[in-house]
Scaffold this motif. Structure first.
Motif, PDB file in Angstrom:
ATOM      1  N   UNK A  36       0.839  -1.206   0.000  1.00  0.00           N
ATOM      2  CA  UNK A  36       0.000   0.000   0.000  1.00  0.00           C
ATOM      3  C   UNK A  36       0.876   1.259   0.000  1.00  0.00           C
ATOM      4  N   UNK A  37       1.978   1.229   0.761  1.00  0.00           N
ATOM      5  CA  UNK A  37       2.890   2.368   0.775  1.00  0.00           C
ATOM      6  C   UNK A  37       3.509   2.579  -0.608  1.00  0.00           C
ATOM      7  N   UNK A  38       3.862   1.479  -1.256  1.00  0.00           N
ATOM      8  CA  UNK A  38       4.447   1.565  -2.606  1.00  0.00           C
ATOM      9  C   UNK A  38       3.437   2.185  -3.576  1.00  0.00           C
ATOM     10  N   UNK A  42       3.868   5.710  -5.559  1.00  0.00           N
ATOM     11  CA  UNK A  42       3.786   5.805  -7.032  1.00  0.00           C
ATOM     12  C   UNK A  42       2.732   6.825  -7.453  1.00  0.00           C
ATOM     13  N   UNK A  43       1.600   6.832  -6.758  1.00  0.00           N
ATOM     14  CA  UNK A  43       0.558   7.807  -7.097  1.00  0.00           C
ATOM     15  C   UNK A  43       1.049   9.235  -6.845  1.00  0.00           C
ATOM     16  N   UNK A  44       1.766   9.414  -5.745  1.00  0.00           N
ATOM     17  CA  UNK A  44       2.238  10.768  -5.428  1.00  0.00           C
ATOM     18  C   UNK A  44       3.306  11.225  -6.421  1.00  0.00           C
ATOM     19  N   UNK A  45       4.022  10.288  -7.014  1.00  0.00           N
ATOM     20  CA  UNK A  45       5.050  10.654  -8.002  1.00  0.00           C
ATOM     21  C   UNK A  45       4.413  11.208  -9.271  1.00  0.00           C
ATOM     22  N   UNK A  51      11.407  18.532  -9.453  1.00  0.00           N
ATOM     23  CA  UNK A  51      12.411  17.489  -9.668  1.00  0.00           C
ATOM     24  C   UNK A  51      12.963  16.970  -8.348  1.00  0.00           C
ATOM     25  N   UNK A  52      13.244  17.832  -7.408  1.00  0.00           N
ATOM     26  CA  UNK A  52      13.803  17.394  -6.126  1.00  0.00           C
ATOM     27  C   UNK A  52      12.773  16.551  -5.355  1.00  0.00           C
ATOM     28  N   UNK A  53      11.500  16.943  -5.418  1.00  0.00           N
ATOM     29  CA  UNK A  53      10.443  16.170  -4.760  1.00  0.00           C
ATOM     30  C   UNK A  53      10.270  14.818  -5.450  1.00  0.00           C
ATOM     31  N   UNK A  54      10.383  14.808  -6.754  1.00  0.00           N
ATOM     32  CA  UNK A  54      10.285  13.555  -7.515  1.00  0.00           C
ATOM     33  C   UNK A  54      11.434  12.618  -7.158  1.00  0.00           C
ATOM     34  N   UNK A  55      12.645  13.169  -7.032  1.00  0.00           N
ATOM     35  CA  UNK A  55      13.791  12.350  -6.640  1.00  0.00           C
ATOM     36  C   UNK A  55      13.617  11.814  -5.216  1.00  0.00           C
ATOM     37  N   UNK A  56      13.082  12.634  -4.336  1.00  0.00           N
ATOM     38  CA  UNK A  56      12.825  12.206  -2.965  1.00  0.00           C
ATOM     39  C   UNK A  56      11.804  11.061  -2.942  1.00  0.00           C
ATOM     40  N   UNK A  57      10.744  11.198  -3.715  1.00  0.00           N
ATOM     41  CA  UNK A  57       9.718  10.146  -3.799  1.00  0.00           C
ATOM     42  C   UNK A  57      10.307   8.854  -4.397  1.00  0.00           C
ATOM     43  N   UNK A  58      11.212   9.007  -5.344  1.00  0.00           N
ATOM     44  CA  UNK A  58      11.840   7.836  -5.954  1.00  0.00           C
ATOM     45  C   UNK A  58      12.698   7.095  -4.937  1.00  0.00           C
ATOM     46  N   UNK A  59      13.470   7.865  -4.129  1.00  0.00           N
ATOM     47  CA  UNK A  59      14.267   7.222  -3.083  1.00  0.00           C
ATOM     48  C   UNK A  59      13.360   6.507  -2.077  1.00  0.00           C
ATOM     49  N   UNK A  60      12.266   7.164  -1.719  1.00  0.00           N
ATOM     50  CA  UNK A  60      11.309   6.558  -0.791  1.00  0.00           C
ATOM     51  C   UNK A  60      10.721   5.283  -1.396  1.00  0.00           C
ATOM     52  N   UNK A  61      10.382   5.347  -2.669  1.00  0.00           N
ATOM     53  CA  UNK A  61       9.840   4.182  -3.363  1.00  0.00           C
ATOM     54  C   UNK A  61      10.869   3.049  -3.395  1.00  0.00           C
ATOM     55  N   UNK A  62      12.126   3.369  -3.656  1.00  0.00           N
ATOM     56  CA  UNK A  62      13.183   2.350  -3.670  1.00  0.00           C
ATOM     57  C   UNK A  62      13.354   1.701  -2.294  1.00  0.00           C
ATOM     58  N   UNK A  63      13.252   2.519  -1.251  1.00  0.00           N
ATOM     59  CA  UNK A  63      13.338   1.984   0.110  1.00  0.00           C
ATOM     60  C   UNK A  63      12.180   1.019   0.364  1.00  0.00           C
ATOM     61  N   UNK A  64      10.972   1.417  -0.026  1.00  0.00           N
ATOM     62  CA  UNK A  64       9.803   0.556   0.159  1.00  0.00           C
ATOM     63  C   UNK A  64       9.957  -0.751  -0.619  1.00  0.00           C
ATOM     64  N   UNK A  65      10.460  -0.658  -1.832  1.00  0.00           N
ATOM     65  CA  UNK A  65      10.658  -1.858  -2.647  1.00  0.00           C
ATOM     66  C   UNK A  65      11.705  -2.786  -2.023  1.00  0.00           C
TER      67      UNK A  65
END
Length: 144
Positions: A36-38, A42-45, A51-65
């Protein structure tokens, strides 16, 4: 080995298997929460323009994965342990049944022997009472 040894081993393995099932259940709930977090990340991305917020969300997504992969690995390990212990449990149950049969056979043989001995003693007692001999008489010590 005695049947009580096998019984204790069976109970121990049953407890271990139950513990692994409980861990699998707990980790499955964690897996669902992580999924659910993933999905949320993804929806928030898709709604992020920075760009900085997108990169932050990507790092968060990678951590969740990464977390999800670890959880799935633990579930897989627990499932393998359940499988291995289940096969050991089946083998122990077979050995337990064989040991029980062996103990019952020994008990039956002992009972048969005791019954034969008792029957033999009873036969001797009947013989002695029906044919008293002089050797079994008690000498009269009052005669002089």
């Amino acid at each position: 080995m005695s049947s009580s040894y096998y019984q204790n081993q069976i109970e121990r393995l049953e407890r271990e298997i139950a513990s692994y099932h409980k861990r699998i259940e707990t980790d499955s709930r964690q897996k669902s929460a992580k999924q659910r977090q993933i999905d949320s990340a993804r929806r928030s991305m898709t709604n992020t323009s920075s760009l900085s917020l997108l990169q932050s969300r990507q790092r968060q997504l990678n951590t969740y994965l990464s977390d999800l992969t670890k959880i799935e690995s633990k579930i897989s390990d627990y499932s393998a342990k359940v499988s291995a212990n289940s096969s050991k449990l089946a083998e122990l149950r077979i050995r337990f049944q064989k040991e029980l049969a062996s103990e019952q056979k020994k008990q039956f043989q002992l009972q048969e022997k005791l019954l034969r001995d008792l029957h033999e003693q009873l036969g001797k007692a009947v013989q002695l009472t029906s044919n008293p001999s002089s050797s079994t008489r008690v000498p009269d010590s009052n005669k002089k």
